[in-house]
Design a protein around this motif. Structure first.
Motif, PDB file in Angstrom:
ATOM      1  N   PHE A  48       1.033  -1.073   0.128  1.00 47.99           N
ATOM      2  CA  PHE A  48      -0.063  -0.037  -0.028  1.00 47.99           C
ATOM      3  C   PHE A  48       0.947   1.333   0.002  1.00 47.99           C
ATOM      4  CE2 PHE A  48      -2.789  -3.502   1.192  1.00 47.99           C
ATOM      5  CZ  PHE A  48      -4.033  -3.120   0.748  1.00 47.99           C
ATOM      6  N   VAL A  49       1.648   1.345  -1.068  1.00 49.57           N
ATOM      7  CA  VAL A  49       2.298   2.500  -1.209  1.00 49.57           C
ATOM      8  C   VAL A  49       1.966   3.312  -2.687  1.00 49.57           C
ATOM      9  CG1 VAL A  49       4.157   1.206  -0.326  1.00 49.57           C
ATOM     10  CG2 VAL A  49       3.983   1.163  -2.982  1.00 49.57           C
ATOM     11  N   SER A  50       2.786   4.438  -2.604  1.00 47.34           N
ATOM     12  CA  SER A  50       2.138   5.199  -3.654  1.00 47.34           C
ATOM     13  C   SER A  50       2.267   4.580  -5.183  1.00 47.34           C
ATOM     14  CB  SER A  50       3.104   6.610  -3.704  1.00 47.34           C
ATOM     15  OG  SER A  50       3.010   7.159  -5.261  1.00 47.34           O
ATOM     16  N   PRO A  51       1.203   4.736  -5.782  1.00 48.14           N
ATOM     17  CA  PRO A  51       1.011   4.025  -7.233  1.00 48.14           C
ATOM     18  C   PRO A  51       2.019   4.777  -8.178  1.00 48.14           C
ATOM     19  CG  PRO A  51      -1.080   5.069  -6.804  1.00 48.14           C
ATOM     20  CD  PRO A  51      -0.138   5.188  -5.548  1.00 48.14           C
ATOM     21  N   LYS A  52       2.382   5.797  -8.029  1.00 48.31           N
ATOM     22  CA  LYS A  52       3.098   6.650  -8.860  1.00 48.31           C
ATOM     23  C   LYS A  52       4.435   6.074  -8.822  1.00 48.31           C
ATOM     24  CE  LYS A  52       0.748  11.118  -9.170  1.00 48.31           C
ATOM     25  NZ  LYS A  52       0.559  12.014  -8.176  1.00 48.31           N
ATOM     26  N   SER A  60      -3.617  -3.330  -4.810  1.00 44.10           N
ATOM     27  CA  SER A  60      -3.134  -4.491  -3.860  1.00 44.10           C
ATOM     28  C   SER A  60      -4.398  -4.991  -2.796  1.00 44.10           C
ATOM     29  CB  SER A  60      -2.070  -4.243  -3.112  1.00 44.10           C
ATOM     30  OG  SER A  60      -0.912  -4.189  -3.780  1.00 44.10           O
ATOM     31  N   ASP A  61      -5.382  -3.995  -2.977  1.00 41.00           N
ATOM     32  CA  ASP A  61      -6.398  -4.012  -1.907  1.00 41.00           C
ATOM     33  C   ASP A  61      -7.370  -5.185  -2.385  1.00 41.00           C
ATOM     34  OD1 ASP A  61      -7.046  -2.298  -4.033  1.00 41.00           O
ATOM     35  OD2 ASP A  61      -8.541  -1.300  -2.973  1.00 41.00           O
ATOM     36  N   ASN A  81       3.389   4.016   5.581  1.00 36.04           N
ATOM     37  CA  ASN A  81       2.966   5.458   6.611  1.00 36.04           C
ATOM     38  C   ASN A  81       1.435   5.048   6.931  1.00 36.04           C
ATOM     39  OD1 ASN A  81       1.504   5.635   3.959  1.00 36.04           O
ATOM     40  ND2 ASN A  81       2.859   7.283   3.237  1.00 36.04           N
ATOM     41  N   GLU A  82       0.828   6.066   7.344  1.00 34.09           N
ATOM     42  CA  GLU A  82      -0.422   6.028   8.071  1.00 34.09           C
ATOM     43  C   GLU A  82      -1.720   6.009   7.059  1.00 34.09           C
ATOM     44  OE1 GLU A  82      -0.336   9.025  11.346  1.00 34.09           O
ATOM     45  OE2 GLU A  82      -1.912   7.594  12.070  1.00 34.09           O
ATOM     46  N   LYS A  83      -1.192   6.652   5.751  1.00 33.24           N
ATOM     47  CA  LYS A  83      -2.439   6.687   4.759  1.00 33.24           C
ATOM     48  C   LYS A  83      -2.214   4.913   4.193  1.00 33.24           C
ATOM     49  CE  LYS A  83      -2.842   8.536  -0.086  1.00 33.24           C
ATOM     50  NZ  LYS A  83      -4.154   9.223  -0.077  1.00 33.24           N
ATOM     51  N   GLY A  84      -1.003   4.520   3.940  1.00 32.99           N
ATOM     52  CA  GLY A  84      -1.086   2.993   3.687  1.00 32.99           C
ATOM     53  C   GLY A  84      -1.889   2.101   4.461  1.00 32.99           C
ATOM     54  N   TYR A  85      -1.466   2.402   5.879  1.00 33.94           N
ATOM     55  CA  TYR A  85      -2.150   1.364   6.879  1.00 33.94           C
ATOM     56  C   TYR A  85      -3.809   1.467   6.755  1.00 33.94           C
ATOM     57  CZ  TYR A  85      -3.730  -0.228  11.209  1.00 33.94           C
ATOM     58  OH  TYR A  85      -4.126  -1.171  12.148  1.00 33.94           O
ATOM     59  N   GLU A  86      -4.412   2.944   6.591  1.00 36.74           N
ATOM     60  CA  GLU A  86      -5.603   2.939   6.719  1.00 36.74           C
ATOM     61  C   GLU A  86      -6.232   2.048   5.511  1.00 36.74           C
ATOM     62  OE1 GLU A  86      -7.935   4.624   7.848  1.00 36.74           O
ATOM     63  OE2 GLU A  86      -6.529   6.141   9.176  1.00 36.74           O
ATOM     64  N   ALA A  87      -5.487   2.105   4.193  1.00 33.67           N
ATOM     65  CA  ALA A  87      -5.825   1.476   3.152  1.00 33.67           C
ATOM     66  C   ALA A  87      -5.735  -0.247   3.406  1.00 33.67           C
ATOM     67  CB  ALA A  87      -5.091   1.786   1.946  1.00 33.67           C
ATOM     68  N   ALA A  88      -4.577  -0.466   3.920  1.00 34.78           N
ATOM     69  CA  ALA A  88      -4.416  -1.970   4.267  1.00 34.78           C
ATOM     70  C   ALA A  88      -5.571  -2.488   5.287  1.00 34.78           C
ATOM     71  CB  ALA A  88      -3.004  -2.036   5.048  1.00 34.78           C
ATOM     72  N   LYS A  89      -5.687  -1.584   6.220  1.00 41.82           N
ATOM     73  CA  LYS A  89      -6.911  -2.076   7.024  1.00 41.82           C
ATOM     74  C   LYS A  89      -8.086  -2.131   6.524  1.00 41.82           C
ATOM     75  CE  LYS A  89      -9.004  -0.580  11.235  1.00 41.82           C
ATOM     76  NZ  LYS A  89      -9.500   0.683  12.018  1.00 41.82           N
ATOM     77  N   ALA A  90      -8.564  -1.064   5.753  1.00 40.37           N
ATOM     78  CA  ALA A  90      -9.783  -1.125   5.139  1.00 40.37           C
ATOM     79  C   ALA A  90     -10.008  -2.631   4.100  1.00 40.37           C
ATOM     80  CB  ALA A  90      -9.951   0.196   4.174  1.00 40.37           C
ATOM     81  N   ALA A  91      -8.944  -2.792   3.674  1.00 40.41           N
ATOM     82  CA  ALA A  91      -8.775  -4.047   2.859  1.00 40.41           C
ATOM     83  C   ALA A  91      -8.677  -5.518   3.407  1.00 40.41           C
ATOM     84  CB  ALA A  91      -7.747  -4.102   1.846  1.00 40.41           C
TER      85      ALA A  91
END
Ligand code: HMG
Ligand code: MG
Length: 299
Positions: A48-52, A60-61, A81-91
């Protein structure tokens, strides 16, 4: 050494992140399903990193949601980072991996911050994961050399590994990101790190650029490490580690371990089938010596 070794299969993440041709989410999912069939029970499936920064790990979700239905199989994802954490948790992630570097040059190139800043970013991630019941693995990159800074002192590796361990990572994987290590160096490094973090909580993540990965793993096994990261077919690399080639191949690791009387629970035929499947998607033959040998014999 007749006990068990846990293999962390990183092919679907480390293996694919550096590939130039796009790989669809469906192809990634099929690869992971094949790896599960082969008996691998710890598989890193995305990040869950920057797709750029890493276009191959976009979606990955979707991949995690699709594969996360096998009891007894742990699926890991990278979180910077926390942004990646949010997305990983949501998935629905149940295990995440945070990744730091032992060298400043690679830290800056890879995640655009200093080593100290990266640790600061991980603090809230690890705290939130603990509250949410999500396990956190740690990585330290460039433990035996850095593509930007050159030599890396064992003391730098010890310091970062200890930080991640003290913050609450259940295991720290030591990455020879550019595959420059040799057995004597790997052994000395593990001894130094084990002064601060138990050997049983360390993993070896060795890229095979100079063909030393198996020898380095053998040295680490002699020192008591029992967790090995590897990638099916020997896929792998990092866009921020110029010149580095793939991870040590899972087939080669399994062949060596079984030859030492260490059971892995991996079905070699199924594993080579998984490797051949993704090799067809990528339109290139696997670099794994064992996969090549078995494919040649089959022909
Ligand atoms: P940054 O530019 O410093 O971050 O990147 P930022 O906070 O300034 O944000 C910049 C942009 O990224 C923003 O988007 C953010 O929203 C976005 P924009 O406004 O430009 O459209 N962003 C994110 N998007 C998705 N997920 C996120 C995220 N965070 C910010 N989590 C960052 C910092 C870490 C994000 C970036 O540098 C990055 O993604 N780097 C990729 C690192 C990576 O995946 N490297 C490969 C894996 S490590 C490895 O292979 C080594 C290992 O195998 C062990 C070994 O071999 O040694 C593990
Ligand atoms: Mg790696």
């Amino acid at each position: 050494m007749g006990d068990q070794v846990r293999i962390v299969e990183v092919g679907p993440r480390d293996g694919l992140q550096n590939e130039k041709a796009p790989v669809s989410a469906d192809a990634r999912i099929a690869f992971i399903e094949d790896l599960v069939k082969a008996g691998l029970h710890t598989i890193e499936v995305g990040s869950f990193v920057s797709p750029k920064a890493i276009p191959q790990m976009a979606n990955s979700d979707q991949v995690l949601r699709a594969v996360d239905r096998h009891p007894g199989v742990e699926f890991h994802v990278l979180v910077p980072n926390e942004k990646g954490y949010e997305a990983a948790k949501a998935a629905g992630a149940k295990v995440i991996a945070v990744f730091a570097s032992a060298s400043e040059g690679f830290s800056k190139a890879n995640i655009n911050c200093s080593v100290a800043e990266s640790i600061e970013r991980f603090v809230p991630v690890i705290e939130r994961a603990r509250t949410d019941g999500i396990k956190v693995r740690g990585y330290v990159s460039c433990v035996l050399g850095c593509p930007y800074d050159g030599e890396v002192k064992p003391s730098a590796v010890v310091a970062v590994t200890k930080k991640l361990w003290d913050l609450g990572c259940y295991e720290v994987s030591l990455g020879d990101t550019i595959g420059v290590g040799t057995p004597a160096k790997a052994r000395a490094l593990l001894r130094a790190v084990a002064g601060e973090v138990p050997m049983t909580n360390l993993a070896m993540h060795f890229h095979d650029t100079y063909g030393q990965a198996l020898a380095n793993l053998y040295a680490g096994l002699e020192e008591g490490v029992r967790v090995i990261d590897s990638a099916a077919g020997g896929l792998g690399g990092c866009p921020y580690a110029p010149g580095a080639t793939g991870n040590v191949a899972t087939e080669d690791v399994v062949y060596m371990l079984e030859g030492m009387g260490i059971a892995t629970g991996v079905d070699m035929t199924q594993l080579v089938a998984a490797t051949n499947g993704i090799a067809a998607v990528l339109s290139k033959p696997p670099v794994s010596r064992v996969a090549s040998a078995l494919n040649a014999r089959r022909k």
